[in-house]
Design an enzyme around this catalytic site. Structure first.
Site, PDB file in Angstrom:
ATOM      1  N   ASP A 141       8.541   5.044 -33.593  1.00 49.05           N
ATOM      2  CA  ASP A 141       8.479   3.643 -33.157  1.00 49.05           C
ATOM      3  C   ASP A 141       9.693   2.826 -33.606  1.00 49.05           C
ATOM      4  OD1 ASP A 141       5.881   4.386 -32.359  1.00 49.05           O
ATOM      5  OD2 ASP A 141       5.004   3.711 -34.243  1.00 49.05           O
ATOM      6  N   GLU A 169       1.461  -0.001 -23.824  1.00 53.70           N
ATOM      7  CA  GLU A 169       1.562  -0.488 -25.210  1.00 53.70           C
ATOM      8  C   GLU A 169       3.031  -0.677 -25.551  1.00 53.70           C
ATOM      9  OE1 GLU A 169      -0.223   2.360 -27.874  1.00 53.70           O
ATOM     10  OE2 GLU A 169       0.993   4.011 -27.150  1.00 53.70           O
TER      11      GLU A 169
HETATM   12  O1  FUB Z   1       2.872   5.042 -33.968  1.00 56.74           O
HETATM   13  C1  FUB Z   1       1.532   4.725 -33.676  1.00 56.74           C
HETATM   14  C2  FUB Z   1       1.397   4.271 -32.265  1.00 56.74           C
HETATM   15  O2  FUB Z   1       1.839   5.277 -31.389  1.00 56.74           O
HETATM   16  C3  FUB Z   1       2.270   3.084 -31.914  1.00 56.74           C
HETATM   17  O3  FUB Z   1       1.808   1.886 -32.395  1.00 56.74           O
HETATM   18  C4  FUB Z   1       2.283   3.243 -30.449  1.00 56.74           C
HETATM   19  O4  FUB Z   1       3.208   2.426 -29.796  1.00 56.74           O
HETATM   20  C5  FUB Z   1       2.576   4.706 -30.323  1.00 56.74           C
HETATM   21  O5  FUB Z   1       3.925   5.000 -30.522  1.00 56.74           O
END
Ligand code: FUB
Length: 442
Positions: A34, A206
């Site tokens: 991320d 997301e």
């Molecule tokens: O890293 C955990 C979760 O997985 C993140 O918050 C999402 O965006 C995905 O990358």
């Protein structure tokens, strides 16, 4: 990877010294995910999540993300990265469950002399909340606010500051994207939460990341349009939308990594995509590694799809241990890459040249003033490696004989090494297999 590099990586974790890795993934001594890349004070800072193995006594969900803290990494040249260590951990956040291991994708922005670090975590009742920690420098220390942001539930905060100083936070709530204006204190939302629900609806969305370029607002985000996430973008003439779907900027991961979190950054005139994949954990995609590749806008403002590479970005010094397993191109299946030590992926990879005339090309090696006298290779197997610069059919500048079942360093004199930046070609001219850890010029 030679002892000196391993030592440097070990020291980096303790002393926060630089480790030269311009290739992908660009952090290899730990799992990272991320990445939000920002330019502060003329340097690139990457705020990343930190995947770990389940610690002793872990009682959370099995085979899932395990994330307890954040590191920040910085670089001036996208080659030498400094790990500034842990900047925030779940135990330091007053409102968070200190055992939830749910410190997911973060962001950091600068406003009026302060750095605001935004992060999701689980609150003590198990709800997903977003918190803010404030620092005086890009590397902290960051002091978390006593409580989470009121009225906000969800994950993956991204804060965008417009030219007029107005700040907007977008995030993911119930697998869809939402946005709100922030109050000038950067700690509270100001007014209603806007649902960005006019984008293609089928499949989870997301990890939003917003930017403005030439008057166009870009909302970029991972979306499960098929089976796993890919990166898409939408554009608008206003920071709050409505955004019109505009395309895909990164296809689904070829390795099958389910998540695809990212950020876009312009640095010294070049745009980059920071993203992650599962290079160091091919069998389990909840332990990821951050990568960077060049990104280009077309003249009409659309984004060209990014090609993921092993080579990554940044020049590699000819005198460093050039990891040719991060090649730019290879002759085909006769060149294979595998871990040096399957039990420890953090030790890096090796390249096997299986048979005559198999070759690998590694782009953009900086020979500085040139005139290097020798080439050294850490290798094993049986064969002859021909070294060329610039063109696959260019003159051979050195030939290194490799003969030994154990890893060892072999070297040869090189001639006519020109100054400047050149692509490096390594060709196996014998018929058998030679494995190479790295190549370096002296
Ligand atoms: O890293 C955990 C979760 O997985 C993140 O918050 C999402 O965006 C995905 O990358």
């Amino acid at each position: 990877m030679k002892h000196t590099v391993r030592l440097a990586i070990g020291l980096a974790a303790l002393l926060h010294v630089s480790v030269a890795l311009a290739t992908n993934p660009f952090i290899t001594d730990q799992f990272t995910a991320d990445p939000t890349a920002r330019v502060f004070e003329g340097k690139v800072y990457v705020y990343a999540s930190h995947d770990i193995h389940e610690p002793p006594g872990y009682t959370g969900r099995k085979n899932w993300f395990v994330m307890e803290d954040y590191h920040v990494f910085s670089s001036e040249n996208l080659n030498d990265w400094t790990d500034h260590g842990v900047i925030l951990t779940q135990k330091d956040v007053p409102w968070a469950d200190g055992n939830a291991y749910a410190m997911w994708a973060p962001d950091c922005v600068y406003k009026d002399g302060k750095y605001y670090f935004y992060f999701p975590a689980k609150d003590k009742n198990g709800g997903r909340r977003i918190g803010v920690a404030i620092g005086d420098t890009p590397i902290g220390p960051f002091k978390p606010q006593p409580d989470y942001m009121q009225g906000v539930t969800g994950i993956d905060p991204d804060v965008f500051i417009d030219k007029d100083g107005s700040a907007y936070m977008s995030w993911s709530r119930n697998d869809a994207l939402v946005m709100a204006k922030l109050k000038p204190d950067m700690l509270e939302i100001d007014g209603d939460i806007i649902a960005l629900d006019y984008l293609p609806k089928k499949g989870l969305q997301e990890g939003p990341f917003m930017l403005e370029r030439k008057g166009v607002y870009y909302l970029t985000y991972p979306h499960v349009a098929n089976k796993i996430e890919r990166l898409e973008y939408a554009t608008s003439d206003s920071p709050t939308g409505p955004f019109k779907w505009a395309g895909v900027l990164l296809d689904e991961s070829e390795t099958g990594c389910w998540t695809s979190h990212h950020s876009l950054l312009e640095y010294q005139g070049q745009w980059y995509l920071f993203y992650h994949d599962r290079d160091l954990s091919p069998g389990f995609d909840k332990r990821r590694s951050i990568r960077a590749d060049k990104l280009y806008f077309n003249d009409d403002g659309s984004i060209r799809k990014v090609t993921p590479t092993l080579r990554g970005v940044g020049l590699v010094k000819a005198t460093s241990e050039i990891q040719i397993d991060r090649y730019s191109a290879r002759s085909g299946d006769a060149v294979t890459v595998s871990f040096l030590d399957d039990a420890n992926p953090h030790a890096g990879w090796k390249t096997a040249f299986n048979g005559a005339q198999s070759w690998a090309r590694f782009d953009e090696v900086d020979f500085a003033r040139g005139k290097q006298k020798s080439v050294e290779v850490r290798a094993r197997g049986k064969g002859e490696l021909q070294i060329r610069l610039g063109r696959a059919d260019g003159p051979v500048i050195g030939t290194v004989k490799v003969a030994g079942a154990d890893w060892g360093n072999a070297s040869s004199r090189v001639k006519r090494v020109p100054a400047g930046v050149h692509d490096l070609f390594v060709t196996q001219s014998g018929a058998e297999t030679v494995e190479v850890d790295w190549v370096s010029f002296r």
